[in-house]
Design a protein around this motif. Structure first.
Motif, PDB file in Angstrom:
ATOM      1  N   GLY A  21       0.805  -1.209   0.000  1.00  0.00           N
ATOM      2  CA  GLY A  21       0.000   0.000   0.000  1.00  0.00           C
ATOM      3  C   GLY A  21       0.838   1.258   0.000  1.00  0.00           C
ATOM      4  N   ASP A  22       2.146   1.138   0.310  1.00  0.00           N
ATOM      5  CA  ASP A  22       3.047   2.291   0.379  1.00  0.00           C
ATOM      6  C   ASP A  22       4.391   1.898  -0.236  1.00  0.00           C
ATOM      7  N   PRO A  23       4.499   1.929  -1.570  1.00  0.00           N
ATOM      8  CA  PRO A  23       5.734   1.484  -2.228  1.00  0.00           C
ATOM      9  C   PRO A  23       6.982   2.236  -1.789  1.00  0.00           C
ATOM     10  N   THR A  24       6.864   3.530  -1.514  1.00  0.00           N
ATOM     11  CA  THR A  24       8.047   4.303  -1.128  1.00  0.00           C
ATOM     12  C   THR A  24       8.582   3.853   0.223  1.00  0.00           C
ATOM     13  N   THR A  25       7.693   3.668   1.202  1.00  0.00           N
ATOM     14  CA  THR A  25       8.118   3.203   2.516  1.00  0.00           C
ATOM     15  C   THR A  25       8.705   1.802   2.428  1.00  0.00           C
ATOM     16  N   SER A  26       8.075   0.921   1.669  1.00  0.00           N
ATOM     17  CA  SER A  26       8.580  -0.442   1.514  1.00  0.00           C
ATOM     18  C   SER A  26       9.936  -0.438   0.823  1.00  0.00           C
ATOM     19  N   ARG A  27      10.068   0.384  -0.204  1.00  0.00           N
ATOM     20  CA  ARG A  27      11.338   0.477  -0.911  1.00  0.00           C
ATOM     21  C   ARG A  27      12.457   0.878   0.033  1.00  0.00           C
ATOM     22  N   ASP A  28      12.211   1.883   0.876  1.00  0.00           N
ATOM     23  CA  ASP A  28      13.241   2.346   1.810  1.00  0.00           C
ATOM     24  C   ASP A  28      13.577   1.276   2.855  1.00  0.00           C
ATOM     25  N   PHE A  29      12.565   0.563   3.336  1.00  0.00           N
ATOM     26  CA  PHE A  29      12.786  -0.470   4.353  1.00  0.00           C
ATOM     27  C   PHE A  29      13.718  -1.557   3.823  1.00  0.00           C
ATOM     28  N   TYR A  30      13.431  -2.079   2.651  1.00  0.00           N
ATOM     29  CA  TYR A  30      14.247  -3.181   2.124  1.00  0.00           C
ATOM     30  C   TYR A  30      15.602  -2.697   1.611  1.00  0.00           C
ATOM     31  N   ARG A  31      15.672  -1.460   1.177  1.00  0.00           N
ATOM     32  CA  ARG A  31      16.971  -0.891   0.802  1.00  0.00           C
ATOM     33  C   ARG A  31      17.879  -0.840   2.019  1.00  0.00           C
TER      34      ARG A  31
END
Length: 264
Positions: A21-31
């Motif tokens: 639901g929040d691609p930007t937050t997920s992207r930062d978490f896994y990065r």
């Protein structure tokens, strides 16, 4: 390269996708957790972030469709020689097809489906030899495991749709007939490619059946601590298994995934 050399055996996980639901937050978490870098792309199912590590494709993160109500989740895409035929077989065997099959700019076709227990997965027909890195290493997905109520409820489905073989491996310390013993390994053309675990009443009521991806890491304990620092959660603390030291975690949206460290 020949067609036989480029195509993976049907049913083999060849890609993984995070619906969020929040691609930007997920992207930062896994990065921050795995060191992934991203390329923003337009795919057949819409825009997404393609995760890359050391020049190798790892996964993709895509936004949840506004027209569909579903839980954020990780899902594998399973190889198919004919996505349209596989999608039709999914329907005939009690599953559902939510998206596609759709073309992928001349390189194949994809679809998004669910098995009879509701676990989402993808279908990918690819004629170019693409997909996620298959040789492992820290930061890459090395195992896919279906978490479901009972293996017998979905075993025939995956055998029929992808012509897979399943085996019940012997495990030390397990009682026959116990929930712990309800485990199958999935084989495609003689190669083990995943697992199915029946957990009975331990299946999360708020999530139901789902696929769990395992990401290889150098130090499971360190990654588990880092996940909590980044706003995630430890669902099952680090512990030793016959295959390495594992932990089950959740990201900021509560999406479960696992990590494993092995001696190479």
């Amino acid at each position: 390269m020949s067609e036989a050399a480029t195509r993976r055996a049907p049913g083999t996980p060849c890609w993984v996708s995070l619906l969020t639901g929040d691609p930007t937050t997920s992207r930062d978490f896994y990065r921050d957790l795995f060191g992934w870098e991203y390329q923003h792309e337009q795919g057949p199912t819409g825009p997404h972030f393609r995760a890359v590590l050391d020049g190798r494709d790892v996964a993709c993160i895509r936004p949840m469709p506004k027209s569909r109500r579903c839980l954020p989740s990780w899902s594998p895409f399973l190889a198919s020689d004919d996505a349209d035929k596989t999608a039709e077989t999914v329907r005939l065997c009690g599953g559902t097809v939510g998206v596609g099959p759709l073309g992928t700019e001349g390189t194949g076709r994809v679809a998004v489906a669910s098995d009879p227990a509701g676990a989402p997965f993808g279908i990918w027909q690819d004629d170019t030899g693409g997909g996620a890195a298959a040789d492992g290493g820290p930061g890459t997905v090395v195992w896919n495991e279906l978490i479901t109520y009972r293996t017998s409820a979905v075993e025939k489905f995956y055998r029929s749709v992808f012509d897979l073989d399943v085996e019940h491996p012997e495990r030390d310390g397990e009682r026959a007939g116990s929930e712990e013993s309800d485990y199958l390994t999935v084989t495609a053309r003689g190669r083990i490619v995943g697992g199915i675990r029946g957990v009975g009443s331990a299946l999360p009521r708020d999530r139901g059946a789902h696929w769990l991806v395992y990401v290889e890491v150098e130090d499971t304990d360190t990654v588990a601590r880092r996940a909590t620092e980044l706003g995630g959660e430890v669902l099952v603390p680090p512990g030793d298994s016959p295959y390495g030291r594992t932990a089950r975690l959740a990201d900021r949206e509560g999406v479960p995934f696992a990590v494993i460290s092995t001696e190479r």
